[in-house]
Design a protein around this motif. Structure first.
Motif, short mmCIF file in Angstrom:
data_model
loop_
_atom_site.label_atom_id
_atom_site.label_comp_id
_atom_site.label_asym_id
_atom_site.label_seq_id
_atom_site.Cartn_x
_atom_site.Cartn_y
_atom_site.Cartn_z
N LEU A 1 -37.35 8.64 12.46
CA LEU A 1 -37.98 9.72 12.20
C LEU A 1 -37.31 10.89 11.12
CD1 LEU A 1 -39.64 11.35 15.39
CD2 LEU A 1 -40.34 10.10 13.65
N ASN B 1 -38.02 9.43 7.81
CA ASN B 1 -39.25 9.15 7.83
C ASN B 1 -39.53 9.83 6.45
OD1 ASN B 1 -41.97 9.44 7.69
ND2 ASN B 1 -42.20 8.10 9.46
N LEU C 1 -42.18 13.01 7.31
CA LEU C 1 -41.67 14.52 8.57
C LEU C 1 -42.45 15.06 8.44
CD1 LEU C 1 -40.92 13.79 12.02
CD2 LEU C 1 -39.14 14.49 10.75
N LEU D 1 -41.46 19.31 12.08
CA LEU D 1 -40.43 18.55 13.21
C LEU D 1 -39.10 18.49 12.41
CD1 LEU D 1 -43.79 16.25 13.55
CD2 LEU D 1 -43.13 18.39 15.04
N THR E 1 -48.03 1.94 15.14
CA THR E 1 -47.54 2.99 16.82
C THR E 1 -47.09 1.73 18.24
OG1 THR E 1 -49.26 4.26 16.30
CG2 THR E 1 -48.35 4.21 17.99
N VAL F 1 -43.34 1.02 17.53
CA VAL F 1 -42.39 1.94 17.51
C VAL F 1 -42.64 1.88 19.03
CG1 VAL F 1 -42.18 4.78 18.19
CG2 VAL F 1 -43.62 3.41 16.43
N ALA G 1 -40.93 4.03 13.17
CA ALA G 1 -40.51 5.33 13.37
C ALA G 1 -40.42 6.16 11.41
CB ALA G 1 -39.39 6.07 14.02
N LEU H 1 -47.00 6.76 9.71
CA LEU H 1 -47.14 6.87 11.32
C LEU H 1 -47.31 8.46 11.19
CD1 LEU H 1 -46.09 5.73 13.51
CD2 LEU H 1 -43.77 7.49 13.85
N HIS I 1 -48.97 11.51 12.65
CA HIS I 1 -48.07 13.06 12.99
C HIS I 1 -48.49 13.12 14.21
CE1 HIS I 1 -48.12 14.60 8.84
NE2 HIS I 1 -47.85 13.40 8.88
N MET J 1 -45.24 10.88 15.81
CA MET J 1 -44.74 11.72 15.88
C MET J 1 -43.65 13.21 16.66
SD MET J 1 -44.18 12.35 11.22
CE MET J 1 -44.70 10.72 10.66
N THR J 2 -44.55 13.80 16.95
CA THR J 2 -44.64 14.54 17.66
C THR J 2 -44.47 13.96 19.06
OG1 THR J 2 -46.77 15.70 16.33
CG2 THR J 2 -45.31 16.90 18.74
N LEU K 1 -42.91 11.12 19.71
CA LEU K 1 -41.50 10.87 20.02
C LEU K 1 -41.03 11.82 20.39
CD1 LEU K 1 -41.58 8.35 16.99
CD2 LEU K 1 -41.90 7.89 19.77
#
Length: 507
Positions: free
Chosen positions: A8, A11, A14, A18, A473, A476, A488, A493, A495, A498-499, A501
């Motif tokens: 992440l 990324n 991102l 985040l 996904t 991941v 990741a 990926l 959002h 992401m949140t 994770l």
């Protein structure tokens, strides 16, 4: 979980909120990835430095922190990073020159553009390693003064410094005009005579392997000579006497110099060590006669070095290519070949000659297309990544030579999505091709899905933006940590994932 947070942190998609949440939970490994983000704001950099103290030095080197963000007393390491970038105030240098931590003063001594009074203070430091560091980076006048230092380690550092005046370097080599050195690191610490065991079991010992002294500071003197021989500022006239020196390392240092008399190169060409001859073979200073003599050397390393010589005659080069593993690389002599030479090489009956010229990526269209139809697979492998080929031409290469050339075709920047899909489905699979396809900008989801079947291609494909979001996904959450981290970091990926994770924000 940490590998996912590292992904992440890398990324590029991102969202800033985040990123803030990730900074709040970052450890040293995650912080290392965050520090590389192109979109990291100054406020975020300051917050990351406060959260993970060891990240501050990296952030300073990345230009994310300024002098206003740093207290040199609380964080001398960060202050030194800014000084090393030339961005710290002179007052910091004066402060750190008196720092009780030797490593800090040693680091300071390597910083550029220090005030003269700071250089003088460090030159008089009680720790020889600090003074040696000054000698390594000092301007000419300071280096010349330190070349006469009573400690041989300081003189060795001055011999490395290319700013040391040539006359001083010559004196270091000959010993004439300089007082004898009185100390070295060995006799500072050990009862003489002493030779350091290369497998020394002492954890606190930092003597170089094989360091020795019998009162003459032998190993440091040898290291000084080696440094001076490699220093391009050392006059050639001071070095010619080393051509028959019993030390292999000193003869080896001579082989790469470009300013020696031809007689010295001729002697080195018969050196018993192939490493010396190999470095000599690549040296642009040797002439045609010596090149031709070295082409018959028994050592593969010598012949390979000669192939990289920028002026090797083409007839010698093509002869070398027949029996020497040169690798898929554009050789200097091929890169500088004239249009007439390129045409002659491309039309040579010798496949090795055609393979060499096929490494060029600026060939005329007619030559490029002719090489694409070459009957020799090695030639086609060399030409396949050349830009400008139509899909039909690339497909024809694959049809003629199959698995021998598929990976190189996949590396072509103009390979179409449809062709990449076909290459990815080749039976039997060409593993090397899958690893190339996995990072190709034109790869589509079907091609990338095929790449996931290969253990080495999978982590690369997992980071490709064309991979479907549901597949990203799933990766991941999968058992392969490398692929999960790459997924990741994938900008595609969702959002929402992401949140999920990230740990929930603190209340």
């Amino acid at each position: 979980m940490n590998h996912l947070l590292c992904g992440l942190a890398a990324n590029e998609n991102l969202p800033p909120p985040l990123v803030d949440r990730l900074i709040a939970v970052a450890d040293a490994e995650v912080a290392e990835h965050l520090a590389e983000r192109a979109d990291l704001s100054h406020a975020q950099a300051v917050a990351l430095a406060a959260r993970v103290e060891e990240s501050a030095v990296r952030l300073a080197y990345e230009g994310r922190l300024t002098a206003a963000d740093v207290d040199p007393l609380a964080r001398p390491d960060v202050a030194l990073a800014l000084l090393d970038r030339g961005e710290g105030p002179a007052a910091w240098a004066r402060l750190l020159a008196a720092d009780p931590v030797v490593e800090h003063r040693e680091k300071l001594a390597a910083c550029p553009d220090l005030p003269p009074d700071v250089v003088d203070a460090l030159s008089a430091d009680t720790e020889i390693r600090v003074v040696a560091e000054v000698a390594l980076w000092a301007p000419a006048d300071v280096a010349a003064r330190l070349a006469a230092h009573p400690h041989a380690e300081v003189r060795r550092a001055a011999a490395v410094n290319e700013a040391t005046p040539p006359s001083v370097l010559e004196a270091l080599v000959s010993g004439e005009g300089l007082p004898a050195a009185r100390h070295c690191l060995v006799c500072d610490r050990e009862t003489l005579p002493f030779t350091h065991d290369p497998r020394c079991p002492r954890d606190d010992c930092d003597l170089r392997p094989g360091a020795s002294c019998d009162g003459s500071h032998a190993s440091t003197t040898h290291d000084l000579l080696q440094a001076a021989l490699r220093n391009p500022a050392t006059p050639a006239g001071a070095l010619t006497g080393f051509v028959d020196h019993p030390s292999l390392l000193l003869r080896w240092a001579l082989a790469a110099r470009r300013d020696l008399p031809s007689a010295v190169y001729e002697r080195l060409a018969s050196d018993p060590n192939s490493g010396v001859r190999a470095d000599l073979a690549e040296n642009p200073a040797i002439g045609d006669a010596l090149i031709r003599a070295l082409a018959d050397d028994d050592s593969h390393d010598v012949r390979r070095g000669l192939a990289h010589h920028p002026a090797v005659p083409l007839d010698v080069l093509t002869r070398l290519a027949r029996g020497t593993r040169i690798g898929a690389t554009l050789l200097p002599r091929i890169a500088s070949a004239s249009p007439a030479e390129v045409e002659a090489l491309a039309g040579s009956p010798n496949p090795a000659a055609r393979m060499l010229v096929a490494q060029r990526r600026d060939l005329p269209v007619e030559i490029r297309d002719a090489l694409a139809t070459d009957p020799d697979a090695a030639v086609v492998k060399s030409i396949a990544p050349h830009p400008g080929f139509q899909e039909s031409r690339l497909r024809a290469m694959a049809g003629r030579h199959g698995g021998q050339v598929i990976a190189r075709i996949a590396a072509n920047p103009d390979a179409t999505s449809a062709l990449l899909e076909e290459l990815a489905r080749n039976e039997p699979p060409v593993r090397k091709a899958l690893r190339v396809i996995a990072r190709h900008r034109n790869a589509t989801a079907p091609a990338l899905l095929a790449c996931l079947d290969d253990a080495e291609a999978r982590p690369v494909a997992a980071g490709h933006q064309a991979l479907p979001p549901d597949v990203i996904t799933a990766l991941v959450a999968g058992p392969d940590a490398r692929s999960a981290e790459a997924a990741a970091a994938n900008p595609s990926l969702p959002h929402a994932v992401m949140t999920e994770l990230l740990p929930p924000p603190a209340a």
